[in-house]
Design an enzyme around this catalytic site. Structure first.
Site, short mmCIF file in Angstrom:
data_model
loop_
_atom_site.label_atom_id
_atom_site.label_comp_id
_atom_site.label_asym_id
_atom_site.label_seq_id
_atom_site.Cartn_x
_atom_site.Cartn_y
_atom_site.Cartn_z
N HIS A 195 0.83 -1.21 0.00
CA HIS A 195 0.00 0.00 0.00
C HIS A 195 0.86 1.26 0.00
CE1 HIS A 195 -3.63 -2.23 1.89
NE2 HIS A 195 -3.74 -2.15 0.59
N GLU A 439 3.82 -11.52 -22.52
CA GLU A 439 4.58 -11.51 -21.27
C GLU A 439 4.92 -12.92 -20.81
OE1 GLU A 439 2.28 -9.47 -18.26
OE2 GLU A 439 0.40 -10.28 -18.99
N ASP A 463 6.76 -9.20 -16.52
CA ASP A 463 6.56 -10.64 -16.43
C ASP A 463 7.42 -11.41 -17.43
OD1 ASP A 463 4.75 -11.25 -14.31
OD2 ASP A 463 3.24 -10.12 -15.41
N CYS A 510 4.59 -2.05 -22.29
CA CYS A 510 4.04 -1.37 -21.11
C CYS A 510 4.72 -1.83 -19.83
CB CYS A 510 2.53 -1.57 -21.03
SG CYS A 510 2.04 -3.28 -21.04
C1 PEP Z 1 4.19 -6.51 -17.27
O1 PEP Z 1 4.16 -7.69 -16.89
O2 PEP Z 1 5.17 -5.99 -17.83
C2 PEP Z 1 3.03 -5.63 -17.04
C3 PEP Z 1 3.01 -4.42 -17.52
O3 PEP Z 1 2.02 -6.12 -16.29
P1 PEP Z 1 2.02 -6.14 -14.68
O4 PEP Z 1 3.22 -5.38 -14.22
O5 PEP Z 1 0.75 -5.51 -14.28
O6 PEP Z 1 2.11 -7.60 -14.40
MG MG Z 2 2.30 -8.58 -16.33
#
Ligand code: PEP
Ligand code: MG
Length: 581
Positions: A195, A439, A463, A510
């Site tokens: 948090h 991912e 990931d 992302c």
């Molecule tokens: C990722 O795995 O790069 C991603 C953007 O998703 P998260 O960080 O939410 O798993």
């Molecule tokens: Mg991810």
């Protein structure tokens, strides 16, 4: 006594920026609890003292709740609300009264009841409920503080140069810190998803968590430097180091100001190769800041956030309202909504589904797998997304796709949802684009097949690196092996970009790698079309893109792809970064 001069601590960087200041050590409260025998004629007065302390605590929590709500919005304020719910639990007060009736003083009775509850939490297997032990402890400390007339060390004494050092920080502390405009904060425990970490990013205060022993070594008044980008803290640095960081801080401030000028310029290399810079968001409140920073879309809307700290699943209407608000504000810019990525560590924190604790949750029932197993969750969200799609430009993205059958199954459900909506005469965007996150290594390996069946892809390096290199992304013991520049990762990115371009679709990224400007040249050189980064990093990445030529970074990328070892890769990348800066 350990050496306390120029001591370097490494932790988990959760909120970027440099802070140079003096330690304000926020120690855990220690209460001296003495059992006193309360005479029969004083029991009512003792209960009244307890009631007053509970009421005072409730008032304080409500103020905190309101402040969290005002500063950070609805989704964060639930955190403080959990504390109020504990106070309101009738069995809590009943048990304390019982001990007072047996002759105990109020402090001792509160302590005993809390101790019993906390012990019972230790036997719970579910991580979400186990973690709620901390909430009980926080509330207990507040009641005891009010009974004893003692408060957690007063944050009112904080000077403007304070860097708060603590074993842990509660959300309430974090809000108080923000009001005092402190320079930063660091804690012994916590990970990227705690948090405190989540709130630090929302507040844009440099912060590092998971430093393990900082609170036992730091003393109030010590000079401290916090580098929220490197995840590094230096305690009692030499004058030379202070000067170095001061310079860096000043440079960063100048750069930040300079960066604001880039807002309306395109993300374009010196030889006119254009890409897009989008932003990642967790909640609708962040839209204003991403537009202010010049992002031209949302590349990842992490929808899991709306499932946390609550007792029921979000309804279709709730999905619709949240997404409509976001896409209306985004106006002509696209919003990529990722269907919910629950599971792994995120399911444990939610506690809504009655799912057995898994031995390997990151390899378990997560994201699209969970949605396919529990289609109601998926369908409610899809209906909300589709309904909102008439209010703006939504693209839909599935997380954790590992094979083509999973993608097809998700699409079949989507098609059924569309059929139902048509029957109900509900309008939606018939042309809504569908994409996947890449991912999981198996999906990256068959990207040629996947690319033919989607409209876009986004690479989730957080990931992808974890799964490809077999390195737990939240385990600090193997953090040194978590390497975005591993040749395997770079080859994956290259292969994904090539195959997607062959299929005529765009590739975004992302994961956090996209938001680190050190990697911008290699990602550009590998042909990435869209960078989706945390809101604060939009200007930095734009600047990095505008500082290099596409021809140069392509050549560098070709050279880097031939390298098998990190040293050679870093050498080429350093050279191009030096030129760019
Ligand atoms: C990722 O795995 O790069 C991603 C953007 O998703 P998260 O960080 O939410 O798993
Ligand atoms: Mg991810």
């Amino acid at each position: 006594m350990p050496n306390r001069k120029n001591v370097i601590f490494k932790g988990v960087a959760v909120s970027s920026g440099i802070a140079i200041g003096r330690v304000f050590l926020l120690e855990d409260d220690e209460f001296c609890l003495i059992h006193k025998e309360i005479p029969a004629n004083a029991k009512d007065a003792e209960k009244k003292r307890l009631d007053d302390a509970i009421e005072k605590t409730r008032t304080e929590l409500k103020i905190i709740y309101g402040k969290i709500h005002d500063i950070l919005g609805e989704s964060y304020s639930h955190i403080a609300n959990v504390h109020i719910m504990i106070l309101d639990d009738p069995s809590f007060r009943r048990d304390i009264y019982k001990l007072i009736n047996d002759g105990a003083n109020a402090e001792y009775a509160v302590f005993k009841v809390l101790d019993k509850i906390i012990r019972s939490f230790e036997t719970i297997k579910d991580d979400y409920f186990k973690e709620r032990k901390v909430d009980i402890q926080d509330v207990g400390k507040k009641i005891l503080g009010n009974l004893l007339g003692k408060q957690r060390k007063n944050l009112a004494n904080l000077g403007e140069d304070a860097v708060v050092v603590s074993h842990n920080l509660t959300p309430a502390d974090t809000v108080a810190i923000r009001e005092k405009l402190v320079k930063g904060f660091v804690t012994d425990i916590g990970g990227k998803t705690s948090h405190t970490a989540i709130m630090a990013q929302g507040l844009a205060i440099p912060a590092i968590v998971g430093l393990k022993a900082i609170s036992s070594q730091a003393r109030t008044g010590d000079i401290i430097i916090l580098d929220g980008d490197k995840g590094e803290v230096i305690l009692n640095p030499t004058l030379e180091i202070v000067e170095k960081y001061k310079k860096e801080y000043d440079e960063q401030s100048v750069k930040r100001k300079e960066l604001t000028k880039l807002k309306d310029l395109s993300a374009e290399t010196t030889d006119n190769h254009k890409v897009s810079i989008f932003a990642n968001i967790d909640n609708p409140d962040e839209v204003a800041i991403i537009l202010k920073n010049g992002a031209t879309g949302i590349g990842l809307y992490r929808t899991e956030f709306m499932y946390f700290n609550r007792d029921s699943m979000p309804s279709e209407q709730e999905h619709f309202e949240k997404y409509s608000k976001v896409v209306k504000e985004m106006s002509a810019y696209p919003t990529i909504i990722r269907t919910v990525d629950l599971g792994g560590d995120k399911l444990a924190k939610m506690g809504l589904l009655n799912i057995e604790q898994e031995d390997n949750p990151f390899l378990g029932l997560r994201a699209i797998r969970l949605c396919l197993k529990y289609p109601k969750i998926f369908i409610d969200q899809l209906r909300g997304i589709l309904k909102a799609s008439v209010h703006g430009k939504i693209r839909l993205m599935y997380p954790m796709i590992s094979g083509i059958d999973e993608l097809r199954e998700a699409n079949e459900i989507l098609e059924r949802v569309k059929v139902d909506l048509r029957k109900e005469n509900v309008e939606f965007d018939e042309e809504m684009e569908i994409g996947v996150m890449i991912e999981v290594p198996s999906a990256a390996m068959i990207i040629d097949i996947i690319a033919k069946e989607v409209d876009f892809v986004s690479i989730g390096t957080n990931d992808l690196i974890q799964y490809a290199l077999a390195v737990d992304r939240i385990n600090e013991n193997v953090a040194n092996l978590y390497d975005p520049l591993h040749p395997a990762i770079l080859r994956f990115v290259k292969q994904i970009v090539n195959e997607c371009h062959k299929a005529g679709i765009n590739v975004g990224m992302c994961g956090e790698m996209a938001g680190d400007s050190y990697y911008t040249p290699i990602l550009l050189g590998l042909g990435l079309d869209e960078f989706s980064v945390s809101p604060a990093k939009v200007p930095t990445i734009k600047r990095a893109i505008r500082g290099v030529s596409f021809t140069d970074v392509q050549k560098a990328a070709d050279e880097i792809l031939k390298c098998g070892d990190k040293g050679s890769i870093v050498k080429i990348l350093n050279a191009i970064n030096v030129v760019a800066n």
